[in-house]
Design an enzyme around this catalytic site. Structure first.
Site, PDB file in Angstrom:
ATOM      1  N   THR A 134       3.917  -5.743  -9.690  1.00 50.03           N
ATOM      2  CA  THR A 134       2.542  -5.314  -9.945  1.00 50.03           C
ATOM      3  C   THR A 134       2.386  -4.976 -11.417  1.00 50.03           C
ATOM      4  O   THR A 134       3.127  -4.156 -11.966  1.00 50.03           O
ATOM      5  CB  THR A 134       2.183  -4.106  -9.057  1.00 50.03           C
ATOM      6  OG1 THR A 134       2.274  -4.537  -7.700  1.00 50.03           O
ATOM      7  CG2 THR A 134       0.779  -3.602  -9.336  1.00 50.03           C
TER       8      THR A 134
ATOM      9  N   SER B 106       5.565  -1.529  -0.423  1.00 48.44           N
ATOM     10  CA  SER B 106       5.349  -0.935  -1.754  1.00 48.44           C
ATOM     11  C   SER B 106       6.568  -0.135  -2.194  1.00 48.44           C
ATOM     12  O   SER B 106       7.261   0.456  -1.373  1.00 48.44           O
ATOM     13  CB  SER B 106       4.134  -0.001  -1.688  1.00 48.44           C
ATOM     14  OG  SER B 106       4.101   0.857  -2.808  1.00 48.44           O
TER      15      SER B 106
ATOM     16  N   GLY C 120     -11.203  -6.425  -1.805  1.00 44.27           N
ATOM     17  CA  GLY C 120     -12.536  -6.538  -1.207  1.00 44.27           C
ATOM     18  C   GLY C 120     -12.610  -7.281   0.108  1.00 44.27           C
ATOM     19  O   GLY C 120     -13.672  -7.333   0.722  1.00 44.27           O
TER      20      GLY C 120
ATOM     21  N   GLY D  89      -5.590  -5.135   1.959  1.00 49.96           N
ATOM     22  CA  GLY D  89      -5.067  -3.775   1.824  1.00 49.96           C
ATOM     23  C   GLY D  89      -5.741  -2.872   2.837  1.00 49.96           C
ATOM     24  O   GLY D  89      -5.255  -2.652   3.944  1.00 49.96           O
ATOM     25  N   ARG D  90      -6.940  -2.398   2.473  1.00 44.00           N
ATOM     26  CA  ARG D  90      -7.611  -1.417   3.329  1.00 44.00           C
ATOM     27  C   ARG D  90      -7.862  -1.949   4.737  1.00 44.00           C
ATOM     28  O   ARG D  90      -7.784  -1.180   5.711  1.00 44.00           O
ATOM     29  CB  ARG D  90      -8.913  -0.974   2.676  1.00 44.00           C
ATOM     30  CG  ARG D  90      -8.668  -0.244   1.344  1.00 44.00           C
ATOM     31  CD  ARG D  90      -9.959   0.168   0.708  1.00 44.00           C
ATOM     32  NE  ARG D  90      -9.773   0.824  -0.579  1.00 44.00           N
ATOM     33  CZ  ARG D  90      -9.707   0.200  -1.755  1.00 44.00           C
ATOM     34  NH1 ARG D  90      -9.794  -1.129  -1.817  1.00 44.00           N
ATOM     35  NH2 ARG D  90      -9.546   0.882  -2.872  1.00 44.00           N
TER      36      ARG D  90
ATOM     37  N   LYS E 101       1.316  -9.722  -9.568  1.00 43.11           N
ATOM     38  CA  LYS E 101       0.093  -9.176  -8.960  1.00 43.11           C
ATOM     39  C   LYS E 101      -0.691  -8.349  -9.976  1.00 43.11           C
ATOM     40  O   LYS E 101      -0.104  -7.547 -10.706  1.00 43.11           O
ATOM     41  CB  LYS E 101       0.503  -8.289  -7.777  1.00 43.11           C
ATOM     42  CG  LYS E 101      -0.620  -7.531  -7.105  1.00 43.11           C
ATOM     43  CD  LYS E 101      -0.129  -6.889  -5.814  1.00 43.11           C
ATOM     44  CE  LYS E 101      -1.200  -6.122  -5.099  1.00 43.11           C
ATOM     45  NZ  LYS E 101      -1.509  -4.835  -5.687  1.00 43.11           N
TER      46      LYS E 101
ATOM     47  N   VAL F 294       0.860  -1.189   0.000  1.00 39.52           N
ATOM     48  CA  VAL F 294       0.000   0.000   0.000  1.00 39.52           C
ATOM     49  C   VAL F 294       0.893   1.235   0.000  1.00 39.52           C
ATOM     50  O   VAL F 294       1.643   1.476   0.949  1.00 39.52           O
ATOM     51  CB  VAL F 294      -0.955  -0.005   1.224  1.00 39.52           C
ATOM     52  CG1 VAL F 294      -1.674   1.339   1.343  1.00 39.52           C
ATOM     53  CG2 VAL F 294      -1.979  -1.132   1.106  1.00 39.52           C
ATOM     54  N   GLY F 295       0.812   1.998  -1.091  1.00 35.06           N
ATOM     55  CA  GLY F 295       1.603   3.214  -1.189  1.00 35.06           C
ATOM     56  C   GLY F 295       1.226   4.206  -0.112  1.00 35.06           C
ATOM     57  O   GLY F 295       0.087   4.227   0.352  1.00 35.06           O
TER      58      GLY F 295
ATOM     59  N   ARG G 135      -9.078   0.180  -7.944  1.00 35.47           N
ATOM     60  CA  ARG G 135      -8.477   1.505  -8.113  1.00 35.47           C
ATOM     61  C   ARG G 135      -7.964   1.746  -9.528  1.00 35.47           C
ATOM     62  O   ARG G 135      -7.501   2.830  -9.841  1.00 35.47           O
ATOM     63  CB  ARG G 135      -7.306   1.664  -7.128  1.00 35.47           C
ATOM     64  CG  ARG G 135      -7.728   1.522  -5.693  1.00 35.47           C
ATOM     65  CD  ARG G 135      -6.554   1.282  -4.773  1.00 35.47           C
ATOM     66  NE  ARG G 135      -5.718   2.437  -4.576  1.00 35.47           N
ATOM     67  CZ  ARG G 135      -5.993   3.441  -3.757  1.00 35.47           C
ATOM     68  NH1 ARG G 135      -7.127   3.430  -3.085  1.00 35.47           N
ATOM     69  NH2 ARG G 135      -5.158   4.437  -3.602  1.00 35.47           N
TER      70      ARG G 135
ATOM     71  N   TYR H  22       7.214  -1.537  -8.747  1.00 37.96           N
ATOM     72  CA  TYR H  22       6.640  -0.859  -9.906  1.00 37.96           C
ATOM     73  C   TYR H  22       7.800  -0.628 -10.858  1.00 37.96           C
ATOM     74  O   TYR H  22       8.873  -0.184 -10.426  1.00 37.96           O
ATOM     75  CB  TYR H  22       6.043   0.492  -9.520  1.00 37.96           C
ATOM     76  CG  TYR H  22       4.654   0.435  -8.933  1.00 37.96           C
ATOM     77  CD1 TYR H  22       3.633  -0.291  -9.544  1.00 37.96           C
ATOM     78  CD2 TYR H  22       4.345   1.144  -7.775  1.00 37.96           C
ATOM     79  CE1 TYR H  22       2.350  -0.317  -9.013  1.00 37.96           C
ATOM     80  CE2 TYR H  22       3.060   1.125  -7.243  1.00 37.96           C
ATOM     81  CZ  TYR H  22       2.071   0.393  -7.867  1.00 37.96           C
ATOM     82  OH  TYR H  22       0.804   0.362  -7.349  1.00 37.96           O
TER      83      TYR H  22
ATOM     84  N   ARG I 271      -8.743   8.573  -9.846  1.00 42.41           N
ATOM     85  CA  ARG I 271      -9.583   8.599  -8.642  1.00 42.41           C
ATOM     86  C   ARG I 271      -9.911  10.061  -8.384  1.00 42.41           C
ATOM     87  O   ARG I 271      -9.023  10.862  -8.082  1.00 42.41           O
ATOM     88  CB  ARG I 271      -8.835   7.969  -7.476  1.00 42.41           C
ATOM     89  CG  ARG I 271      -8.377   6.538  -7.822  1.00 42.41           C
ATOM     90  CD  ARG I 271      -7.091   6.144  -7.155  1.00 42.41           C
ATOM     91  NE  ARG I 271      -6.433   5.050  -7.860  1.00 42.41           N
ATOM     92  CZ  ARG I 271      -5.185   4.687  -7.633  1.00 42.41           C
ATOM     93  NH1 ARG I 271      -4.454   5.300  -6.716  1.00 42.41           N
ATOM     94  NH2 ARG I 271      -4.644   3.705  -8.326  1.00 42.41           N
TER      95      ARG I 271
ATOM     96  N   HIS J  71      -6.476  -4.409  -8.018  1.00 43.74           N
ATOM     97  CA  HIS J  71      -5.875  -3.273  -7.307  1.00 43.74           C
ATOM     98  C   HIS J  71      -6.906  -2.609  -6.378  1.00 43.74           C
ATOM     99  O   HIS J  71      -6.923  -1.388  -6.206  1.00 43.74           O
ATOM    100  CB  HIS J  71      -5.341  -2.261  -8.325  1.00 43.74           C
ATOM    101  CG  HIS J  71      -4.067  -1.583  -7.924  1.00 43.74           C
ATOM    102  ND1 HIS J  71      -2.838  -1.951  -8.383  1.00 43.74           N
ATOM    103  CD2 HIS J  71      -3.828  -0.541  -7.099  1.00 43.74           C
ATOM    104  CE1 HIS J  71      -1.903  -1.163  -7.876  1.00 43.74           C
ATOM    105  NE2 HIS J  71      -2.480  -0.298  -7.084  1.00 43.74           N
TER     106      HIS J  71
HETATM  107  C1  LIG Z   1      -4.312   3.276  -0.472  1.00 44.47           C
HETATM  108  C2  LIG Z   1      -3.862   2.148  -1.345  1.00 44.47           C
HETATM  109  C3  LIG Z   1      -2.594   2.192  -1.927  1.00 44.47           C
HETATM  110  C4  LIG Z   1      -2.141   1.134  -2.708  1.00 44.47           C
HETATM  111  N1  LIG Z   1      -0.865   1.151  -3.205  1.00 44.47           N
HETATM  112  C5  LIG Z   1      -0.395   0.070  -3.875  1.00 44.47           C
HETATM  113  C6  LIG Z   1       0.956   0.013  -4.279  1.00 44.47           C
HETATM  114  O1  LIG Z   1       1.734   0.912  -4.018  1.00 44.47           O
HETATM  115  N2  LIG Z   1       1.366  -1.086  -4.971  1.00 44.47           N
HETATM  116  C7  LIG Z   1       0.507  -2.120  -5.276  1.00 44.47           C
HETATM  117  O2  LIG Z   1       0.914  -3.086  -5.899  1.00 44.47           O
HETATM  118  N3  LIG Z   1      -0.768  -2.089  -4.872  1.00 44.47           N
HETATM  119  C8  LIG Z   1      -1.234  -1.030  -4.172  1.00 44.47           C
HETATM  120  N4  LIG Z   1      -2.533  -1.023  -3.729  1.00 44.47           N
HETATM  121  C9  LIG Z   1      -3.389  -2.186  -3.978  1.00 44.47           C
HETATM  122  C10 LIG Z   1      -3.237  -3.214  -2.857  1.00 44.47           C
HETATM  123  O3  LIG Z   1      -2.000  -3.836  -2.888  1.00 44.47           O
HETATM  124  C11 LIG Z   1      -4.320  -4.290  -2.953  1.00 44.47           C
HETATM  125  O4  LIG Z   1      -4.299  -4.845  -4.234  1.00 44.47           O
HETATM  126  C12 LIG Z   1      -5.715  -3.760  -2.636  1.00 44.47           C
HETATM  127  O5  LIG Z   1      -5.667  -2.840  -1.575  1.00 44.47           O
HETATM  128  C13 LIG Z   1      -6.620  -4.894  -2.278  1.00 44.47           C
HETATM  129  O6  LIG Z   1      -7.916  -4.444  -2.065  1.00 44.47           O
HETATM  130  P1  LIG Z   1      -8.516  -4.137  -0.613  1.00 44.47           P
HETATM  131  O7  LIG Z   1      -7.956  -2.830  -0.190  1.00 44.47           O
HETATM  132  O8  LIG Z   1      -9.977  -4.081  -0.885  1.00 44.47           O
HETATM  133  O9  LIG Z   1      -8.093  -5.256   0.311  1.00 44.47           O
HETATM  134  C14 LIG Z   1      -3.000   0.035  -2.947  1.00 44.47           C
HETATM  135  C15 LIG Z   1      -4.265  -0.002  -2.363  1.00 44.47           C
HETATM  136  C16 LIG Z   1      -4.691   1.037  -1.559  1.00 44.47           C
HETATM  137  C17 LIG Z   1      -6.055   0.946  -0.918  1.00 44.47           C
END
Ligand SMILES: Cc1cc2nc3c(=O)[nH]c(=O)nc-3n(C[C@H](O)[C@H](O)[C@H](O)COP(=O)(O)O)c2cc1C
Length: 390
Positions: free
Chosen positions: A156, A107, A309, A330-331, A252, A79-80, A279, A130, A165, A276
């Site tokens: 990724t 990340s 999800g 993630g979230r 991923k 998560v960035g 997103r 990335y 977004r 993702h």
């Molecule tokens: C705030 C945020 C930042 C994210 N940044 C990255 C990232 O830097 N690299 C990446 O591969 N995925 C990133 N993701 C995607 C997550 O790795 C993951 O695929 C996603 O959060 C899964 O969904 P969920 O939040 O519903 O669990 C990000 C997701 C969120 C919510």
């Protein structure tokens, strides 16, 4: 202290505590957010088969992901800007993951650097890459992850270009936040966050600032992505990256059986069925709905993980019973981190494990390895009524 019984409790505290800009960054999907919503609501379409009079003693949620022991089949997703959700967020999340016994994925777009996290932990973590236009920088990044003894490279594939977004653009998302009248007004109500942030090790992108020359502006994720991410990434380049890394590789962002077959061809150790978190391509299928066709295509040849999800242990169990070997959240962990730092991440993991354990028991299972589609009630048309266009 509030009583935390579910992930939604952490989300409520998180929303109160963290500046709006970062809450919105986390809680957004792209465009209409259809895929973001479907990711969670499609889990609800799957029901569980209750079984009774089964000896449910001696249960365990333990499993393995890419050959590593895990306390439950859940990893923390990359998560960035995690370090903007809470001071030293990546360090705190990594420590919580280590203590719990699940993998942490750092990340590329983190605030704490690879070295910061390596210094603060003892268990090897996973590094998410990335790919950038600057191939020397990418090679140095890979070398830094090797030096830090990262045990897997997560490449990724679904973000060569950033999905739009709306809220991030309207909020002027940046790390650290730019001080406009709007952000100042909001930050004034988030003093606990701000006080901790004053003492943070870093407030900029730690893997980038100081490691790349001639940058125009690193504070804005959108500008940096448009300028630096490699739009020419293809399967040949993925294969080369795998070779350069030389260790375990997780690909991923796979959402299509054809891409899953390509991932298999380049020799991935695992793939993550993911959009993702809704997103990127709004209108794409939810991950859980895409999972069965991908399992049918490659499930017996490569380890398949899933994210997007997941908000409960029941969601984890549904994905695993469907056939995924592991999941990422993630979230769900970001809510915990933003709400109460390291302890919040631990709480999120505990909530999910408890839900998974109780669900497993009530489904008449005692072991993750025995979970299967026999535990689920899957609607006949779950794969969807779509024509695939071939
Ligand atoms: C705030 C945020 C930042 C994210 N940044 C990255 C990232 O830097 N690299 C990446 O591969 N995925 C990133 N993701 C995607 C997550 O790795 C993951 O695929 C996603 O959060 C899964 O969904 P969920 O939040 O519903 O669990 C990000 C997701 C969120 C919510």
């Amino acid at each position: 202290m509030p009583v935390i019984t579910e992930i939604a409790d952490l989300k409520r505290i998180y929303e109160r505590r963290v500046p709006r800009m970062f809450y919105d960054y986390c809680e957004s999907g792209s465009w209409t957010e259809q895929t973001f919503r479907d990711n969670s609501s499609d889990f609800d379409d799957i029901r569980l088969r209750q079984r009774v009079a089964v000896d449910m003693s001696g249960r365990s949620t333990k499993s393995q992901m890419i050959g590593q022991d895990v306390a439950m089949p859940v990893a923390l997703a990359p998560v960035g800007m995690t370090g903007m959700q809470h001071a030293d967020g990546e360090i705190k999340a990594a420590r919580a993951a280590e203590a719990f016994g699940v993998p942490f994925t750092l990340s590329t777009m983190s605030i704490n650097s690879i070295e910061d996290v390596a210094e603060a932990t003892t268990a090897p973590f996973w590094f998410q890459l990335y790919t950038m236009r600057d191939t020397d920088y990418v090679s140095r990044l890979i070398q830094r992850a090797k030096d830090a003894k990262c045990s897997a490279l997560v490449i990724t594939l679904d973000l060569q270009i950033l999905g739009q977004r709306h809220k991030d653009l309207k909020n002027g998302l940046s790390a650290p936040p730019k001080l406009t009248p709007k952000t100042i007004a909001n930050l004034a109500t988030k003093w606990a966050w701000g006080l901790e942030m004053l003492g943070a090790k870093r407030r900029e992108f730690g893997n980038i600032v100081g490691h790349v020359q001639g940058l125009s502006d690193t504070s804005q994720l959108s500008a940096w992505t448009a300028e630096q991410f490699d739009p020419t990434l293809d399967w040949n380049k993925v294969a080369k990256l795998k070779e350069e890394w030389g260790g375990k590789v997780i690909l991923k962002g796979i959402l299509d059986a054809e891409d899953a077959k390509m991932a298999l061809k380049v020799g991935a150790d695992a793939i993550v069925v993911s959009n993702h978190g809704g997103r990127q391509l709004d209108g794409a299928l939810s991950s859980i709905r895409a999972l069965p066709s991908i399992l049918d295509a490659v499930g017996d040849q490569v380890e398949v993980h899933l994210d997007s999800g997941i908000r409960s242990g029941q969601d984890v169990l549904k994905a695993v019973a469907m056939g995924a070997k592991g999941t990422f959240i993630g979230r769900a962990f970001i809510y915990g981190l933003g709400a109460m730092g390291q302890k919040g991440v631990t709480t999120a993991l505990e909530v999910i494990q408890r839900e998974m354990d109780i669900t497993m028991a009530l489904c008449g299972e005692t072991n993750v390895a025995n979970l299967g589609r026999h535990n689920l009630l899957i609607p006949e048309d779950f794969a969807g009524r779509w024509q695939d266009g071939h």
